[in-house]
Each structure stands twice: as C-alpha cells, then as structure tokens.
Scaffold this motif. Sequence first.
Motif, mmCIF file in Angstrom:
data_model
loop_
_atom_site.group_PDB
_atom_site.id
_atom_site.type_symbol
_atom_site.label_atom_id
_atom_site.label_comp_id
_atom_site.label_asym_id
_atom_site.label_seq_id
_atom_site.Cartn_x
_atom_site.Cartn_y
_atom_site.Cartn_z
ATOM 1 N N TRP A 82 -4.089 -18.287 -0.258
ATOM 2 C CA TRP A 82 -5.510 -18.508 0.011
ATOM 3 C C TRP A 82 -6.121 -17.310 0.742
ATOM 4 C CZ3 TRP A 82 -1.775 -22.274 1.074
ATOM 5 C CH2 TRP A 82 -1.184 -22.237 2.347
ATOM 6 N N GLN A 90 -4.897 -27.458 9.937
ATOM 7 C CA GLN A 90 -4.665 -27.227 8.521
ATOM 8 C C GLN A 90 -3.261 -27.652 8.095
ATOM 9 O OE1 GLN A 90 -5.041 -23.099 7.197
ATOM 10 N NE2 GLN A 90 -6.323 -23.768 5.500
ATOM 11 N N PHE A 135 -10.353 -21.338 1.474
ATOM 12 C CA PHE A 135 -10.924 -22.565 2.021
ATOM 13 C C PHE A 135 -12.344 -22.328 2.528
ATOM 14 C CE2 PHE A 135 -6.328 -22.998 2.342
ATOM 15 C CZ PHE A 135 -6.132 -24.234 1.737
ATOM 16 N N ALA A 144 -8.342 -23.003 -3.010
ATOM 17 C CA ALA A 144 -8.227 -24.007 -1.958
ATOM 18 C C ALA A 144 -7.488 -25.251 -2.406
ATOM 19 C CB ALA A 144 -9.629 -24.391 -1.458
#
Length: 335
Positions: free
Chosen positions: A42, A82, A226, A62
């Motif tokens: 990511w 996360q 993200f 994501a």
Amino acid sequence: MDPRSQVLLRQPHLFTEQPLLLAGLPADDLLGQLAQAYGWSWHAGEAQSLSSRFAERLHYGADCPAVPFTGAVLFLPKAREQVDYLVAQLASRLTAGALFYLVGEKRAGIERAAKQLSVLGKPLKLDSARHCQLWQVSLEQVPKAPQHAWQTWPLSARQQPLTIHSLPGVFSHGRLDVGSALLLEHLDALPGRDWLDYGCGAGVIGAHLAQLHPSAQLTLLDVDAFAVASSQQTLTANQLNNAQVIAAASLADVASHSLDAVISNPPFHQGVDTHYQIAHALIRDARRVLRKGGELRIVANDFLRYPALIEEHFGHCETLAHARGFKIYRALCAG
C-alpha cells in the motif's frame, strides 16, 4: 535485504511450500526468494519498485488482492489501529488451521501488536533476530471480513459541511488534527487555480479547497493506498468533481512548472523516529513544479526546522501563523 525479510528467511521451510500472501512487504528481493508468494503493498513508491521486478505477483491498493493464498504474513504497519483491520482482512480469506504470521521491529511495538492476534488463536513467538520478531498463530477463529471500516465525520466549512471519510491507518483517522485545523484557517489568497494537496490523507484540505473554489483544479496526492481510497471517497461523497486523487511517492510524478500552489501538512514520522527526508523532498520538488509566482504553503510542528529547508530552495520563508504548537509557512517561486 530488509531485516524483517531476513527474519523470515531464517526459517524458509515455513514460507516456501505454500501460496503465501506478503502484506505490507518491503521493497527488497523477498518475492524473488519466495517463488510461490504474492505481494500486497500500500506504499506507491515501494510498489513501483517491486512492480519493475515482480509485476505479475504484486498488488497495490487498499483492498486485499483477489488471489488464492493458504497462509499470510503481515509486516507490522505503523498505525496500531490498522493492525486489527488488516488482520481481519487477511484472516477472513483463510480457513481454520491456517497459519498467520506477524513480523516487525521490536522498537515499533511488535510484542504489543502480537497480542492483537489473540482473536485468531494463541500467538507463538517463533524467532527474534535483527532487532525484529516473528510471530505465528494457527487460526482457531476465522473472522468475518470487515464491513464497516470506514469512519465518517463532519467538517465545518464556509459553505456547507463536508463529510470526511477515512480508513484505519490514515493520518488523523476519524478526526481533524490540530495542524490541519490551523491550515484550514489560513488558505486565503492562493495564487492561480491549479493546486495540489500533498500528503492528502483523508482529503480534508483538498476537499475544503475544492468546495470553496469550484473553478479551481485540485490534485490530491498521497503515497498510501488507504489515504488515496479515503480521499477519493471524501470527494465522491461530497460531489466534488473539480478534484482528482493520484497515488505517487513524490512530486516528481507531477509535470514540471505546472502548478500554482502546493499545500501540505507533510508527514515527518517514519516508524518511531523523526525524519526530514519527506519534507525535504517536498520542498525541493515544489520549487521545481511551481510556476513563476507559485506558492508553497505548509503547516508543521513549530519545533521542526523547516524554515532553513524552505530558504535553501526558495530563498525566503514567511511565517503566516503560529498557534497551538504549529506554524504556517509560505514561500513564493521567483521563477
């Protein structure tokens, strides 16, 4: 080779005999060493580097990639919140009895994060080397895929309230941080109409500008998938069609001398240390991409030594505001 990858390769028999997903992997040769593994990144810069060698075995985004895997390794992310989200995403794709691994640096909090694996089963520490640890859990409980990871919250604006959307791990997830709040108060009189929000996060700054100036052309840029997904969701939810979101590691991906303003609340943390590399690259590249008369406007903690960096590339640095432990800096491009 990244020390976390080195820890994995100390026990290659665990990772070479099954389709494995490496989530958040570093940009090294781990995929080359583990021929059956697939990578999920990511970080746009690391993904670009890995894609040059392993394009068919790498996913940037994501969402968990839609590829088959029977085991997963999660490289410890920076944001604690996360961990739960990624563990649930990955483990929901596995079956009971499958093996799930967590690897990370000791100083980044790997032991604390390993406790979060207890929702799957009993965590077991397999190795400790290179200042890193490797943990394993055999899935006793297979979680459901997370369905409600988005947090939404209202942002008061001069015209209509904005609805901000963010995913776990995005900066200031679910709230307005102090630095961005101060920057929102000092965004008047930007030159031109072609602006870029660098390190856009959930899209707070970019969405505010897009709503306030519908004739402007906004670009929102972030390295993190993200954040890119969050900003895009924020723009879509607020019907802001005069802005676009791009995934990039730096301003080097933006056409030179094409912007009227670069606005940013730049990150300065990398792991547990304070680093200036990201801000230095932002300031250096902003000088290259701004038109004559263009402006760099950033917010930063007042203890950070940004004025010297700005003066090095722009020749001057003006402080527009100083409040609540933050400063707003401004510099114009002389051409």
